[in-house]
Design an enzyme around this catalytic site. Structure first.
Site, short mmCIF file in Angstrom:
data_model
loop_
_atom_site.label_atom_id
_atom_site.label_comp_id
_atom_site.label_asym_id
_atom_site.label_seq_id
_atom_site.Cartn_x
_atom_site.Cartn_y
_atom_site.Cartn_z
N SER A 109 9.83 -33.98 -0.88
CA SER A 109 8.98 -34.78 -0.17
C SER A 109 7.37 -34.04 -0.58
O SER A 109 7.30 -33.45 -1.30
CB SER A 109 8.98 -34.26 1.34
OG SER A 109 8.76 -32.86 1.45
N LYS A 166 5.04 -23.73 1.39
CA LYS A 166 3.82 -24.30 1.73
C LYS A 166 2.81 -23.11 1.17
O LYS A 166 3.40 -22.30 0.33
CB LYS A 166 3.63 -24.00 3.44
CG LYS A 166 4.69 -24.85 3.98
CD LYS A 166 4.42 -26.22 4.13
CE LYS A 166 5.33 -27.09 4.88
NZ LYS A 166 5.22 -28.47 4.81
#
Length: 305
Positions: A109, A166
């Site tokens: 993604s 992240k």
């Protein structure tokens, strides 16, 4: 952003395969091979005795070819043992490499765009933040701690079966404020340098792009001007949520000890610590450091910043 290991829970699969093939290999080396050797010796002794009797009776016997064939047939490993013995060292090597050194992941993604793109195949350093037991992910040797700006893979706190990636924004003790799409770390405003707008190929739209200097670590981020700074409806209940205060313009969080605050570089298209909380040290998988392939864009190969 959800990361999918190339073959699902590959660590557990490899461990089971290594265990099975390893047991078969050791069983063959230390027991079954000796049994086959003993059976071959008995058969050859009987064969030699019969030929000796025939020779004594005056019958000429040419037994070298048959003797060798009998020995080879009796010493030959069964197919299932042969394959297990061949696969065991390969599986053990792969298991060691991906458990203690480097593990591959695929980016599915866009929450880390522009740093990481959909389809990037990345390598994660498994020992940078310490050595952990495979499968259990239990740290046994401490080496380094995550630093602000690191791109880190970790187990998603809301579902430990999922791997997320992240950027580390806050380390234990940090006070993180995010208001009007700008970060402040421990009272110091993070500096932003405007860059050319970024074309989002996935959504066919332009986003504002900035060079963010996160206490000395420089990297690019994206902002969608049409999106709100924070969607309060998406904030979940999480451990140490009392360390955070939320309002429409943003939030302030104090990172608890043993935890880290994570955000995606695609700031308005990332479900991260703003919504589901802090990442405990026990959830850490490793530091992402290299894009080794993207089948749709070979120019993506290189280091991660």
């Amino acid at each position: 952003m959800n990361l999918q290991v190339i073959l699902g829970n590959f660590a557990l699969i490899l461990f089971v395969l290594m265990l099975i093939t390893g047991v078969i290999w050791f069983l063959d080396v230390f027991y079954l091979a000796k049994q086959r050797r003993a059976a071959a010796d008995r058969a050859l002794a009987d064969y030699d005795a019969r030929n000796a009797k025939l020779t004594a009776d005056g019958i000429k016997v040419d037994n070298q070819g048959n003797r060798a064939a009998i020995e080879a047939a009796l010493l030959r490993q069964p197919t299932w043992i042969e394959y297990s013995g061949s696969f065991f060292p390969v599986i053990a090597l792969v298991f060691f490499l991906r458990s203690f050194l480097y593990e591959p992941f695929k980016i599915p993604s866009s929450s880390m765009v522009p740093t990481l793109l959909v389809g990037d195949l990345i390598l994660v350093n498994k020992f940078t933040y310490g050595i952990r037991l495979p499968v259990l992910n239990q740290k046994i040797v401490q080496i380094n701690n995550p630093q602000r700006g690191d791109v880190m893979v970790f187990k998603y706190p809301m579902d430990m079966s999922q791997d997320y990636i992240k950027r580390v924004i806050g380390v234990p003790g940090d006070k993180i404020t995010y208001e009007n799409k700008r970060l402040t770390v421990n009272g110091v405003e993070v500096k932003y340098t405007p860059l050319d707008d970024y074309l989002d190929d996935e959504h066919l739209q332009y986003n504002k792009q900035f060079q963010e200097n996160l206490t000395g670590v420089s990297h690019r981020i994206l902002n969608n001007e049409a999106a709100p700074t924070l969607s309060l409806d998406g904030v979940k209940k999480f451990p140490y949520s009392e360390n955070c205060t939320y309002k429409y313009e943003g939030f302030t969080c104090v990172v608890p000890q043993g935890n880290y605050f994570m955000m995606g570089d695609n700031r308005d298209n990332s479900a991260d610590s703003r919504y589901w909380g802090f990442v405990p040290d026990k959830n850490i998988v490793g530091k992402a450091f290299f894009v080794w392939m993207n089948l749709g864009n070979l120019r993506r190969i290189g280091s991660i910043h």
